[in-house]
Design a protein around this motif. Structure first.
Motif, PDB file in Angstrom:
ATOM      1  N   ARG A 145      45.402  41.198 128.669  1.00 52.43           N
ATOM      2  CA  ARG A 145      44.363  40.181 128.467  1.00 52.43           C
ATOM      3  C   ARG A 145      44.634  38.946 129.317  1.00 52.43           C
ATOM      4  O   ARG A 145      45.761  38.489 129.394  1.00 52.43           O
ATOM      5  CB  ARG A 145      44.312  39.738 127.005  1.00 52.43           C
ATOM      6  CG  ARG A 145      43.865  40.802 126.055  1.00 52.43           C
ATOM      7  CD  ARG A 145      44.004  40.331 124.632  1.00 52.43           C
ATOM      8  NE  ARG A 145      45.428  40.061 124.375  1.00 52.43           N
ATOM      9  CZ  ARG A 145      45.870  39.220 123.465  1.00 52.43           C
ATOM     10  NH1 ARG A 145      45.054  38.546 122.717  1.00 52.43           N
ATOM     11  NH2 ARG A 145      47.168  39.039 123.295  1.00 52.43           N
ATOM     12  N   PRO A 146      43.585  38.383 129.937  1.00 50.27           N
ATOM     13  CA  PRO A 146      43.764  37.139 130.699  1.00 50.27           C
ATOM     14  C   PRO A 146      44.097  35.981 129.750  1.00 50.27           C
ATOM     15  O   PRO A 146      43.779  36.021 128.562  1.00 50.27           O
ATOM     16  CB  PRO A 146      42.407  36.915 131.354  1.00 50.27           C
ATOM     17  CG  PRO A 146      41.677  38.195 131.247  1.00 50.27           C
ATOM     18  CD  PRO A 146      42.253  38.943 130.088  1.00 50.27           C
ATOM     19  N   PRO A 147      44.736  34.921 130.262  1.00 53.46           N
ATOM     20  CA  PRO A 147      45.119  33.786 129.412  1.00 53.46           C
ATOM     21  C   PRO A 147      43.942  33.147 128.667  1.00 53.46           C
ATOM     22  O   PRO A 147      44.086  32.747 127.509  1.00 53.46           O
ATOM     23  CB  PRO A 147      45.743  32.800 130.396  1.00 53.46           C
ATOM     24  CG  PRO A 147      46.230  33.646 131.515  1.00 53.46           C
ATOM     25  CD  PRO A 147      45.264  34.779 131.614  1.00 53.46           C
ATOM     26  N   ALA A 148      42.787  33.060 129.297  1.00 56.95           N
ATOM     27  CA  ALA A 148      41.626  32.464 128.620  1.00 56.95           C
ATOM     28  C   ALA A 148      41.197  33.303 127.416  1.00 56.95           C
ATOM     29  O   ALA A 148      40.811  32.761 126.372  1.00 56.95           O
ATOM     30  CB  ALA A 148      40.470  32.319 129.601  1.00 56.95           C
ATOM     31  N   MET A 149      41.296  34.605 127.553  1.00 55.06           N
ATOM     32  CA  MET A 149      40.917  35.489 126.450  1.00 55.06           C
ATOM     33  C   MET A 149      41.945  35.411 125.319  1.00 55.06           C
ATOM     34  O   MET A 149      41.589  35.477 124.145  1.00 55.06           O
ATOM     35  CB  MET A 149      40.763  36.916 126.945  1.00 55.06           C
ATOM     36  CG  MET A 149      40.086  37.832 125.967  1.00 55.06           C
ATOM     37  SD  MET A 149      39.620  39.379 126.723  1.00 55.06           S
ATOM     38  CE  MET A 149      38.135  38.867 127.580  1.00 55.06           C
ATOM     39  N   ARG A 150      43.208  35.231 125.668  1.00 54.66           N
ATOM     40  CA  ARG A 150      44.237  35.053 124.646  1.00 54.66           C
ATOM     41  C   ARG A 150      43.956  33.788 123.835  1.00 54.66           C
ATOM     42  O   ARG A 150      44.122  33.776 122.613  1.00 54.66           O
ATOM     43  CB  ARG A 150      45.613  34.947 125.290  1.00 54.66           C
ATOM     44  CG  ARG A 150      46.091  36.243 125.879  1.00 54.66           C
ATOM     45  CD  ARG A 150      47.396  36.025 126.623  1.00 54.66           C
ATOM     46  NE  ARG A 150      47.692  37.162 127.444  1.00 54.66           N
ATOM     47  CZ  ARG A 150      48.726  37.964 127.272  1.00 54.66           C
ATOM     48  NH1 ARG A 150      49.568  37.725 126.297  1.00 54.66           N
ATOM     49  NH2 ARG A 150      48.916  38.983 128.053  1.00 54.66           N
TER      50      ARG A 150
ATOM     51  N   GLU B 285      41.015  32.512 123.310  1.00 56.45           N
ATOM     52  CA  GLU B 285      39.876  32.816 122.442  1.00 56.45           C
ATOM     53  C   GLU B 285      40.340  33.551 121.186  1.00 56.45           C
ATOM     54  O   GLU B 285      39.833  33.290 120.093  1.00 56.45           O
ATOM     55  CB  GLU B 285      38.847  33.661 123.185  1.00 56.45           C
ATOM     56  CG  GLU B 285      38.062  32.917 124.225  1.00 56.45           C
ATOM     57  CD  GLU B 285      37.019  33.807 124.859  1.00 56.45           C
ATOM     58  OE1 GLU B 285      36.087  34.237 124.137  1.00 56.45           O
ATOM     59  OE2 GLU B 285      37.144  34.092 126.064  1.00 56.45           O
ATOM     60  N   TRP B 286      41.291  34.468 121.331  1.00 52.09           N
ATOM     61  CA  TRP B 286      41.811  35.196 120.179  1.00 52.09           C
ATOM     62  C   TRP B 286      42.543  34.267 119.221  1.00 52.09           C
ATOM     63  O   TRP B 286      42.422  34.391 118.013  1.00 52.09           O
ATOM     64  CB  TRP B 286      42.728  36.343 120.618  1.00 52.09           C
ATOM     65  CG  TRP B 286      41.966  37.563 120.963  1.00 52.09           C
ATOM     66  CD1 TRP B 286      41.613  37.984 122.205  1.00 52.09           C
ATOM     67  CD2 TRP B 286      41.411  38.515 120.049  1.00 52.09           C
ATOM     68  NE1 TRP B 286      40.885  39.150 122.127  1.00 52.09           N
ATOM     69  CE2 TRP B 286      40.751  39.489 120.816  1.00 52.09           C
ATOM     70  CE3 TRP B 286      41.418  38.639 118.674  1.00 52.09           C
ATOM     71  CZ2 TRP B 286      40.101  40.574 120.227  1.00 52.09           C
ATOM     72  CZ3 TRP B 286      40.771  39.722 118.106  1.00 52.09           C
ATOM     73  CH2 TRP B 286      40.127  40.669 118.881  1.00 52.09           C
ATOM     74  N   ARG B 287      43.305  33.325 119.773  1.00 57.42           N
ATOM     75  CA  ARG B 287      43.996  32.360 118.912  1.00 57.42           C
ATOM     76  C   ARG B 287      43.006  31.504 118.143  1.00 57.42           C
ATOM     77  O   ARG B 287      43.180  31.242 116.954  1.00 57.42           O
ATOM     78  CB  ARG B 287      44.923  31.473 119.752  1.00 57.42           C
ATOM     79  CG  ARG B 287      46.233  32.127 120.095  1.00 57.42           C
ATOM     80  CD  ARG B 287      47.221  31.141 120.669  1.00 57.42           C
ATOM     81  NE  ARG B 287      46.736  30.441 121.845  1.00 57.42           N
ATOM     82  CZ  ARG B 287      46.850  30.886 123.088  1.00 57.42           C
ATOM     83  NH1 ARG B 287      47.446  32.039 123.320  1.00 57.42           N
ATOM     84  NH2 ARG B 287      46.393  30.181 124.103  1.00 57.42           N
ATOM     85  N   GLU B 288      41.941  31.064 118.820  1.00 55.11           N
ATOM     86  CA  GLU B 288      40.921  30.244 118.166  1.00 55.11           C
ATOM     87  C   GLU B 288      40.204  31.038 117.075  1.00 55.11           C
ATOM     88  O   GLU B 288      39.940  30.530 115.985  1.00 55.11           O
ATOM     89  CB  GLU B 288      39.917  29.730 119.201  1.00 55.11           C
ATOM     90  CG  GLU B 288      38.782  28.942 118.626  1.00 55.11           C
ATOM     91  CD  GLU B 288      39.204  27.650 117.954  1.00 55.11           C
ATOM     92  OE1 GLU B 288      38.423  27.146 117.133  1.00 55.11           O
ATOM     93  OE2 GLU B 288      40.301  27.147 118.233  1.00 55.11           O
TER      94      GLU B 288
END
Length: 99
Positions: free
Chosen positions: A37-42, A44-47
């Motif tokens: 997963r790209p950092p931006a998607m990670r 999003e998952w945390r949020e």
């Protein structure tokens, strides 16, 4: 493939998981592909996980039309959409379609 096992969503991946744990065939990503997963998607998952923690329970636990139910339903829909985007992105990266 042995019965009772589900395959990773990435084509040609040989990693499986037990179906009795709730995994479905093509409905999960193995650890190796989940890490793509790209950092931006990670982020999003945390949020999304933070929103889940702040609004506990299922949406059907709240009365119909209540603010709690609408918020929880929106979080669930966002989670489902995020999963589909993550799955597609990880498959594309693993297959070499995008980088």
């Amino acid at each position: 493939m042995k019965p009772g096992r589900a395959r990773c969503a990435v084509p040609f991946c040989r990693i499986t998981a037990p179906t009795e744990d709730g995994f479905v065939d093509g409905g999960f990503l193995c650890r190796r592909h989940w890490a793509l997963r790209p950092p931006a998607m990670r982020a999003e998952w945390r949020e999304n996980a933070r929103l889940y923690r702040r609004n506990p329970g299922s949406f059907w636990d709240h009365p119909p039309g209540s603010a709690g139910r609408l918020v929880r339903l929106a979080i669930k829909r966002e989670h489902d959409a995020l999963w589909e985007r993550t799955r597609a992105t990880c498959i594309e990266i693993a297959m070499g379609v995008t980088a």
